[in-house]
Write a protein that holds these residues in place. Structure first.
Motif, PDB file in Angstrom:
ATOM      1  N   ASN A   1       0.802  -1.228   0.000  1.00 28.31           N
ATOM      2  CA  ASN A   1       0.000   0.000   0.000  1.00 28.31           C
ATOM      3  C   ASN A   1       0.835   1.278   0.000  1.00 28.31           C
ATOM      4  N   VAL A   2       1.778   1.344  -0.910  1.00 23.03           N
ATOM      5  CA  VAL A   2       2.586   2.552  -1.069  1.00 23.03           C
ATOM      6  C   VAL A   2       1.834   3.493  -2.006  1.00 23.03           C
ATOM      7  N   THR A   3       1.529   4.675  -1.526  1.00 22.32           N
ATOM      8  CA  THR A   3       0.825   5.663  -2.346  1.00 22.32           C
ATOM      9  C   THR A   3       1.843   6.617  -2.955  1.00 22.32           C
ATOM     10  N   LEU A   4       1.858   6.640  -4.293  1.00 23.10           N
ATOM     11  CA  LEU A   4       2.778   7.509  -5.024  1.00 23.10           C
ATOM     12  C   LEU A   4       1.987   8.638  -5.667  1.00 23.10           C
ATOM     13  N   GLU A   5       2.513   9.843  -5.536  1.00 23.07           N
ATOM     14  CA  GLU A   5       1.905  11.018  -6.142  1.00 23.07           C
ATOM     15  C   GLU A   5       2.946  11.737  -6.983  1.00 23.07           C
ATOM     16  N   ALA A   6       2.496  12.426  -8.028  1.00 27.14           N
ATOM     17  CA  ALA A   6       3.398  13.184  -8.886  1.00 27.14           C
ATOM     18  C   ALA A   6       4.163  14.206  -8.046  1.00 27.14           C
ATOM     19  N   ASN A   7       5.413  14.393  -8.377  1.00 28.95           N
ATOM     20  CA  ASN A   7       6.273  15.385  -7.724  1.00 28.95           C
ATOM     21  C   ASN A   7       6.541  15.097  -6.251  1.00 28.95           C
TER      22      ASN A   7
END
Length: 145
Positions: free
Chosen positions: A124-130
């Motif tokens: 459950n790693v949440t990746l977001e732009a920048n």
């Protein structure tokens, strides 16, 4: 770009009436051509840097260098290529950032291998732009020695 540069280099004008084939004289024109190429190259590099700035990243804050990272979108069983395969030296050391290639923002399952060969899962790693997500030792679960 190459068409422009090659047409400039075919024949250059020197002074009022004299023309010179490539490789002879006219230093000013060659300097102009070189400067134009350098400017276009710089703009291309800046555009690539701006594009890569939107990619998510992982910061290794674990106790060991990481040698492999495979990622799968949450709820799927398909993993993409090793994200560290193109890293010079083949590992991401402590407190270093791994830029993720071809990864869209979202939730992921990570399969991480460290330099001792230990394989762990990060769920459950949440990746977001920048944004850069930190990996800690406590995040590593179900490790195989």
């Amino acid at each position: 770009m190459m068409i422009f540069a090659s047409s400039m280099l075919k024949r250059v004008t020197c002074g009022k009436r004299r023309t010179s084939p490539p490789g002879r004289g006219c230093r000013q024109t060659w300097a102009f051509a070189g400067a134009a190429l350098a400017i276009v190259g710089g703009l291309t590099a800046a555009a690539q840097a701006a594009e890569s700035d939107t990619s998510p990243g992982l910061r290794n804050l674990t106790s060991a260098p990481i040698t492999q990272v495979y990622m799968s979108p949450a709820g799927q069983d398909t993993f993409g290529p090793d994200q560290i395969a193109l890293v010079p030296g083949g590992e991401v050391g402590h407190d270093k950032i791994l830029g993720l290639i071809g990864i869209a923002p979202g939730r992921y399952l990570l399969r991480v291998t460290d330099n001792t060969g230990r394989v762990c899962w990060v769920r459950n790693v949440t990746l977001e732009a920048n944004q850069v997500v930190s990996l800690l030792d406590k995040d590593l679960t179900d490790c195989d020695p």
